[in-house]
Design a protein around this motif. Structure first.
Motif, short mmCIF file in Angstrom:
data_model
loop_
_atom_site.label_atom_id
_atom_site.label_comp_id
_atom_site.label_asym_id
_atom_site.label_seq_id
_atom_site.Cartn_x
_atom_site.Cartn_y
_atom_site.Cartn_z
N GLU A 189 5.62 4.16 -12.97
CA GLU A 189 4.31 4.66 -13.45
C GLU A 189 4.26 6.17 -13.45
O GLU A 189 3.70 6.79 -14.36
CB GLU A 189 3.19 4.09 -12.57
CG GLU A 189 3.04 2.57 -12.72
CD GLU A 189 2.06 1.99 -11.72
OE1 GLU A 189 1.65 2.74 -10.80
OE2 GLU A 189 1.72 0.80 -11.86
N LEU A 190 4.88 6.81 -12.45
CA LEU A 190 4.91 8.27 -12.38
C LEU A 190 5.68 8.85 -13.56
O LEU A 190 5.20 9.78 -14.23
CB LEU A 190 5.55 8.72 -11.07
CG LEU A 190 5.81 10.21 -10.91
CD1 LEU A 190 4.49 10.98 -10.89
CD2 LEU A 190 6.61 10.50 -9.64
N SER A 212 2.63 2.64 2.19
CA SER A 212 2.62 3.45 3.40
C SER A 212 4.02 3.61 3.97
O SER A 212 4.29 4.54 4.73
CB SER A 212 1.70 2.82 4.45
OG SER A 212 2.15 1.51 4.81
N VAL A 255 4.51 13.74 -2.72
CA VAL A 255 3.11 14.09 -2.46
C VAL A 255 2.23 12.84 -2.49
O VAL A 255 1.35 12.64 -1.65
CB VAL A 255 2.62 15.12 -3.49
CG1 VAL A 255 1.09 15.26 -3.44
CG2 VAL A 255 3.26 16.48 -3.23
N ARG A 256 2.49 11.96 -3.45
CA ARG A 256 1.68 10.75 -3.58
C ARG A 256 2.02 9.70 -2.51
O ARG A 256 1.14 9.02 -2.00
CB ARG A 256 1.89 10.12 -4.96
CG ARG A 256 1.42 10.97 -6.12
CD ARG A 256 1.52 10.19 -7.42
NE ARG A 256 1.29 11.05 -8.58
CZ ARG A 256 1.21 10.60 -9.83
NH1 ARG A 256 1.34 9.31 -10.08
NH2 ARG A 256 1.01 11.44 -10.83
N TYR A 257 3.32 9.59 -2.20
CA TYR A 257 3.77 8.51 -1.31
C TYR A 257 4.68 9.08 -0.22
O TYR A 257 5.89 8.84 -0.23
CB TYR A 257 4.49 7.43 -2.12
CG TYR A 257 3.77 7.04 -3.39
CD1 TYR A 257 2.55 6.36 -3.32
CD2 TYR A 257 4.28 7.36 -4.64
CE1 TYR A 257 1.86 6.02 -4.47
CE2 TYR A 257 3.61 7.00 -5.80
CZ TYR A 257 2.40 6.34 -5.72
OH TYR A 257 1.71 6.00 -6.86
N ASP A 315 0.82 -1.21 0.00
CA ASP A 315 0.00 0.00 0.00
C ASP A 315 0.85 1.27 0.00
O ASP A 315 0.32 2.38 0.06
CB ASP A 315 -0.95 0.01 1.19
CG ASP A 315 -0.22 0.08 2.54
OD1 ASP A 315 1.03 0.16 2.55
OD2 ASP A 315 -0.90 0.05 3.58
N ASP A 361 6.47 15.37 -6.91
CA ASP A 361 5.25 14.63 -7.22
C ASP A 361 5.21 13.28 -6.51
O ASP A 361 4.15 12.85 -6.03
CB ASP A 361 5.13 14.43 -8.73
CG ASP A 361 4.94 15.74 -9.48
OD1 ASP A 361 4.67 16.77 -8.81
OD2 ASP A 361 5.09 15.75 -10.71
N TYR A 362 6.36 12.62 -6.43
CA TYR A 362 6.40 11.31 -5.79
C TYR A 362 6.14 11.43 -4.28
O TYR A 362 5.40 10.64 -3.70
CB TYR A 362 7.75 10.66 -6.06
CG TYR A 362 7.82 9.19 -5.67
CD1 TYR A 362 7.37 8.20 -6.54
CD2 TYR A 362 8.33 8.80 -4.44
CE1 TYR A 362 7.42 6.86 -6.19
CE2 TYR A 362 8.38 7.46 -4.07
CZ TYR A 362 7.93 6.49 -4.95
OH TYR A 362 7.97 5.17 -4.59
N ALA A 407 5.76 2.08 -8.58
CA ALA A 407 5.03 3.35 -8.55
C ALA A 407 5.85 4.46 -9.19
O ALA A 407 5.30 5.35 -9.86
CB ALA A 407 4.69 3.71 -7.11
#
Length: 295
Positions: A285-286, A89, A115-117, A87, A112-113, A282
Motif C-alpha cells: 500500500e505504501l 505493532s 515512521v508508520r510502523y 495491528d 516512510d515505512y 502495508a
C-alpha cells in the motif's frame, strides 16, 4: 511420516550425502540414515541412489523432493500467519530490491515505512533478478521491488510505477553546467562508464543506444551501482541510470537529450497464492500510494 523426515530428506539432497547433511542437522549419521530408511519403507520406494560416491535422488526421489519442498514452504507460511499481528505493532518484513532501486528508492521507502510502523523489523536484501525470483519462490523473501516481466509462474507481479532512465554526469564533467539539448551525435562523443552487461539496466541502456543508432564510447564497466556512482562523481565520465539518482546531494546532473528517454516497468513481486503478512500488505500500500519516484 513426520515433518522431521522431510527436513532430513531435503538436507541429504541439498548436501549431496549423509555425512555433510548429518553435520548440518547436528545429528549422527546412523540416526540420519535410519530416518531416511524409515521414510523409504513407509513410501515403498528408494529415494536415493547410494551406489555412487555422491548420494543422488532416484527418479522417485526427485518427484518426492519437489513435493516435500512445497510442503515445507506452505508450513512455514502457516507458521508466520499464526504469529502475524494485524495491528502492525510488531512483525518482520523480508524485502529485496535490485541494485538500481537500492541506489535511490530504499532510503525514502524505509524512512516512510519505519515512521508508520516502527515495530516492524525490516530485513533488506540487494539481489539480482534471478535471486529475487528464487527467494520469493522458496519463501525466504516476503516481497521485492524489481522489473517486469517475471519468469517464475508462482510469482505475482503488481505494477507499481514506470522508471525513466537518463544520461547523467558529475561535477568533473565539462557538461555538468550545460543546458544544451544533446543530439544522438553528441551522445556518441561522450565517454561512458556503465554497469556490466549482466545487469538488466545495462540491457535497457544498450537497447536505447541501438534504437537511436548510437555507438557509445564505453571506457569503464563496473559490477556495482555504488562503484559506478563514485566513478562518475570523480571523473569526466557520463553514465545512464534511473533519472531519480541524479540529484544535487549526489553531485550528479541529468543531461537534456533530444531523443525520448527510455522507460521500463517497476513492480512489486510476491509469491502467488501465498499468505501475505500484514507488514507485507502495508508495504504494498505504501509503494502503490507514493506514485512514480522523481529526481
Amino acid at each position: 511420516m513426520l515433518l522431521r523426515h522431510l527436513r532430513y530428506l531435503l538436507a541429504v539432497a541439498d548436501h549431496g550425502g549423509f555425512t555433510r547433511a548429518a553435520e548440518a542437522l547436528h545429528v549422527s549419521q546412523p540416526t540420519l540414515s535410519q530416518q531416511i530408511r524409515q521414510l523409504e519403507e513407509s513410501l515403498g520406494v528408494e529415494l536415493f541412489d547410494r551406489t555412487s560416491r555422491t548420494v543422488k535422488p532416484t527418479d522417485a526421489g526427485m518427484a518426492y523432493l519437489e513435493s516435500a519442498r512445497r510442503v515445507l514452504v506452505e508450513l512455514e507460511a502457516g507458521r508466520r500467519a499464526l504469529h502475524d499481528v494485524k495491528d502492525l505493532s510488531r512483525g518482520t518484513l523480508r524485502l529485496a530490491m535490485t541494485p538500481t532501486f537500492m541506489a535511490y528508492l530504499v532510503g525514502p521507502l524505509v524512512r516512510d515505512y519505519a515512521v508508520r510502523y516502527p515495530g516492524i523489523h525490516l530485513q533488506i536484501f540487494e539481489l539480482s533478478m534471478d535471486d529475487i525470483e528464487a527467494g520469493l519462490a522458496d519463501d525466504s523473501l516476503d516481497i521485492a521491488i524489481a522489473f517486469t516481466p517475471v519468469r517464475h509462474p508462482d510469482i505475482e507481479c503488481i505494477p507499481a510505477f514506470a522508471e525513466t532512465l537518463g544520461i547523467m554526469v558529475g561535477r568533473e564533467h565539462p557538461l555538468y553546467e550545460s543546458t544544451s539539448v544533446l543530439t544522438p551525435e553528441d551522445i556518441a562523443q561522450l565517454d561512458f562508464a556503465l554497469l556490466a552487461s549482466d545487469f538488466i539496466t545495462r540491457l535497457s541502456v544498450d537497447e536505447y543506444f541501438r534504437q537511436h543508432a548510437i555507438t557509445p564510447q564505453v571506457r569503464i564497466e563496473v559490477n556495482s551501482v555504488s562503484t559506478l556512482l563514485e566513478v562518475v562523481r570523480h571523473s569526466p565520465m557520463a553514465t545512464m541510470l534511473p533519472q531519480a539518482i541524479a540529484t544535487e546531494d549526489r553531485a550528479l546532473r541529468r543531461l537534456r537529450v533530444e531523443s525520448e528517454a527510455p522507460q521500463r516497468g517497476a513492480a512489486l513481486l510476491r509469491r502467488r497464492n501465498n499468505y501475505h503478512s500484514a507488514a507485507s500488505v502495508a508495504f504494498v500500500e505504501l509503494v502503490l500510494g507514493m506514485g512514480s519516484p522523481s529526481p
